[in-house]
Motif scaffolding. Structure first.
Motif, mmCIF file in Angstrom:
data_model
loop_
_atom_site.group_PDB
_atom_site.id
_atom_site.type_symbol
_atom_site.label_atom_id
_atom_site.label_comp_id
_atom_site.label_asym_id
_atom_site.label_seq_id
_atom_site.Cartn_x
_atom_site.Cartn_y
_atom_site.Cartn_z
ATOM 1 N N MET A 1 1.167 -0.814 0.153
ATOM 2 C CA MET A 1 -0.187 -0.260 0.124
ATOM 3 C C MET A 1 1.102 1.136 0.250
ATOM 4 N N SER A 2 0.328 2.448 -0.277
ATOM 5 C CA SER A 2 0.620 3.615 -0.669
ATOM 6 C C SER A 2 0.921 4.059 0.871
ATOM 7 N N GLU A 3 2.108 5.635 0.206
ATOM 8 C CA GLU A 3 2.336 5.712 2.045
ATOM 9 C C GLU A 3 0.766 6.766 1.931
ATOM 10 N N PRO A 4 0.385 6.428 3.539
ATOM 11 C CA PRO A 4 -0.969 7.627 3.685
ATOM 12 C C PRO A 4 -0.505 8.880 3.186
ATOM 13 N N LEU A 5 -2.183 9.593 2.910
ATOM 14 C CA LEU A 5 -1.750 11.463 2.437
ATOM 15 C C LEU A 5 -1.783 11.628 3.524
ATOM 16 N N LEU A 6 -2.512 11.438 4.651
ATOM 17 C CA LEU A 6 -2.849 12.437 6.016
ATOM 18 C C LEU A 6 -2.321 10.858 6.792
ATOM 19 N N ALA A 7 -1.590 11.194 7.921
ATOM 20 C CA ALA A 7 -1.076 10.709 9.230
ATOM 21 C C ALA A 7 -1.230 10.876 10.060
ATOM 22 N N LEU A 8 -1.587 10.933 11.516
ATOM 23 C CA LEU A 8 -2.056 11.111 12.394
ATOM 24 C C LEU A 8 -1.367 9.967 13.673
ATOM 25 N N ARG A 9 -0.087 11.163 14.523
ATOM 26 C CA ARG A 9 0.594 10.089 15.858
ATOM 27 C C ARG A 9 0.421 10.682 16.750
ATOM 28 N N GLY A 10 -0.259 9.820 17.519
ATOM 29 C CA GLY A 10 -0.346 10.470 18.824
ATOM 30 C C GLY A 10 -0.470 11.668 19.263
ATOM 31 N N LEU A 11 -1.959 11.951 18.221
ATOM 32 C CA LEU A 11 -2.247 13.485 18.888
ATOM 33 C C LEU A 11 -3.161 14.143 19.595
ATOM 34 N N ASN A 12 -2.592 14.885 20.637
ATOM 35 C CA ASN A 12 -3.625 15.480 21.748
ATOM 36 C C ASN A 12 -3.928 16.570 21.627
ATOM 37 N N ALA A 13 -4.841 16.855 21.520
ATOM 38 C CA ALA A 13 -5.395 18.111 21.660
ATOM 39 C C ALA A 13 -6.289 18.461 23.390
ATOM 40 N N TRP A 14 -6.293 20.102 23.309
ATOM 41 C CA TRP A 14 -7.025 20.823 24.589
ATOM 42 C C TRP A 14 -7.988 21.951 24.031
ATOM 43 N N TYR A 15 -9.041 20.802 24.575
ATOM 44 C CA TYR A 15 -9.868 22.797 25.193
ATOM 45 C C TYR A 15 -9.195 23.945 26.370
ATOM 46 N N GLY A 16 -8.275 24.506 26.276
ATOM 47 C CA GLY A 16 -8.452 25.079 27.758
ATOM 48 C C GLY A 16 -7.281 24.357 28.404
ATOM 49 N N ASP B 1 -3.945 8.214 16.852
ATOM 50 C CA ASP B 1 -3.102 7.411 15.350
ATOM 51 C C ASP B 1 -4.247 7.075 14.517
ATOM 52 N N LEU B 2 -4.076 7.758 12.934
ATOM 53 C CA LEU B 2 -4.867 7.365 12.017
ATOM 54 C C LEU B 2 -4.114 7.812 10.839
ATOM 55 N N ASP B 3 -4.611 6.760 9.764
ATOM 56 C CA ASP B 3 -4.306 7.288 8.125
ATOM 57 C C ASP B 3 -5.285 6.726 7.722
ATOM 58 N N VAL B 4 -5.307 8.003 6.407
ATOM 59 C CA VAL B 4 -6.171 8.212 5.116
ATOM 60 C C VAL B 4 -4.958 7.869 4.139
ATOM 61 N N PHE B 5 -5.327 6.890 3.110
ATOM 62 C CA PHE B 5 -4.220 6.711 1.903
ATOM 63 C C PHE B 5 -5.320 6.858 0.198
ATOM 64 N N PRO B 6 -4.889 7.735 0.118
ATOM 65 C CA PRO B 6 -5.127 8.494 -1.492
ATOM 66 C C PRO B 6 -6.603 7.540 -1.936
ATOM 67 N N GLY B 7 -7.232 8.270 -2.177
ATOM 68 C CA GLY B 7 -8.529 8.019 -2.785
ATOM 69 C C GLY B 7 -9.213 7.341 -1.732
ATOM 70 N N GLU B 8 -8.898 6.927 -0.819
ATOM 71 C CA GLU B 8 -10.077 6.509 0.368
ATOM 72 C C GLU B 8 -10.774 7.020 0.994
ATOM 73 N N THR B 9 -11.912 6.637 0.945
ATOM 74 C CA THR B 9 -13.156 7.249 2.058
ATOM 75 C C THR B 9 -12.741 6.807 3.414
ATOM 76 N N VAL B 10 -12.835 7.549 4.058
ATOM 77 C CA VAL B 10 -12.491 6.585 6.178
ATOM 78 C C VAL B 10 -13.757 7.977 6.808
ATOM 79 N N THR B 11 -14.077 6.678 7.923
ATOM 80 C CA THR B 11 -15.214 7.393 8.721
ATOM 81 C C THR B 11 -15.085 7.244 9.632
ATOM 82 N N LEU B 12 -14.940 8.396 10.696
ATOM 83 C CA LEU B 12 -14.708 7.969 11.941
ATOM 84 C C LEU B 12 -15.930 8.018 12.277
#
Length: 234
Positions: free
Chosen positions: A1-16, A25-36
């Protein structure tokens, strides 16, 4: 499989002080439809906003086309080729359909022409001189998507595109997404309606409490129904 177009690794986020994402951790490869998938409030929209840089308090790694998005200025993220369609749609209410379509700048070659847009969304052609306030919810959703497709983006981030829409409009949105998929568009879709998403998705990620708790291809959806029922309450 090709390299992911979008790749998240260890993403943390805060509101205040509120810790909203916990090591996603999440990957989306070229041409894919991925549902969260996930219930309200588990971090799905926050994930999209963190990708776009709309949440500044973040750690981890987010790359798009191999480029680091984490330290990229906000306006450069959009110009990198990511088109974000938020749940609230962001239509300029006093502008006409035509004016809304022509407002965003072109970020790359290959965006759809107005003729292509109106073929894909015939409702918009008949309403092209109508102000945003005069459009139905479904027409506003179509316009929000069409506006991004004009710009030449490489990937769409769609936040609950079917929320609150009539079944006939939901069906039309599904047909449009299937057409975009056939054209090779890459899509990350936030959606609670997995029955809608299964028609177009290649893979699913399941989110709970700001974490990815499962990932599976569409072919495993039926055998995951008990899990989905427990997590989504369906």
């Amino acid at each position: 499989m090709s390299e992911p177009l979008l790749a998240l690794r260890g993403l943390n986020a805060w509101y205040g002080e509120g810790h909203a994402l916990h090591g996603v951790d999440l990957d989306v490869f070229p041409g894919e439809t991925v549902t969260l998938l996930g219930r309200n409030g588990v971090g799905k929209t926050t994930t999209l906003r963190a990708i776009m840089g709309l949440i500044r308090k973040r750690t981890g790694t987010t790359t798009f086309g191999g480029r680091d998005l984490m330290h990229m200025p906000l306006h450069h993220v959009a110009r990198a080729g990511l088109g974000f369609v938020p749940e609230e749609r962001g239509i300029f209410s006093t502008l006409s359909v035509d004016e809304n379509l022509n407002l965003p700048p072109v970020v790359a070659p290959g965006g759809m022409s107005l003729d292509e847009i109106f073929t894909l969304f015939p409702n918009l052609k008949t309403r092209r001189n109508s102000q945003g306030t005069k459009l139905s919810g479904g027409e506003q959703q179509m316009l929000a998507m069409a506006r991004m497709l004009r710009t030449g983006v490489k990937m769409l981030l769609l936040d609950e595109p079917t929320e609150g829409l009539a079944p006939v409009i939901v069906q039309r949105i599904g047909e449009v997404l299937a057409e975009l998929k056939a054209r090779g568009m890459t899509i990350l879709l936030v959606e609670q309606n997995f029955r809608f998403a299964r028609r177009i998705a290649d893979r699913f990620y399941l989110m709970e409490h700001g974490k990815i708790t499962a990932s599976f291809p569409v072919g495993e959806l039926d055998q995951r129904m008990a899990l989905l029922g427990e997590v989504l309450g369906v």
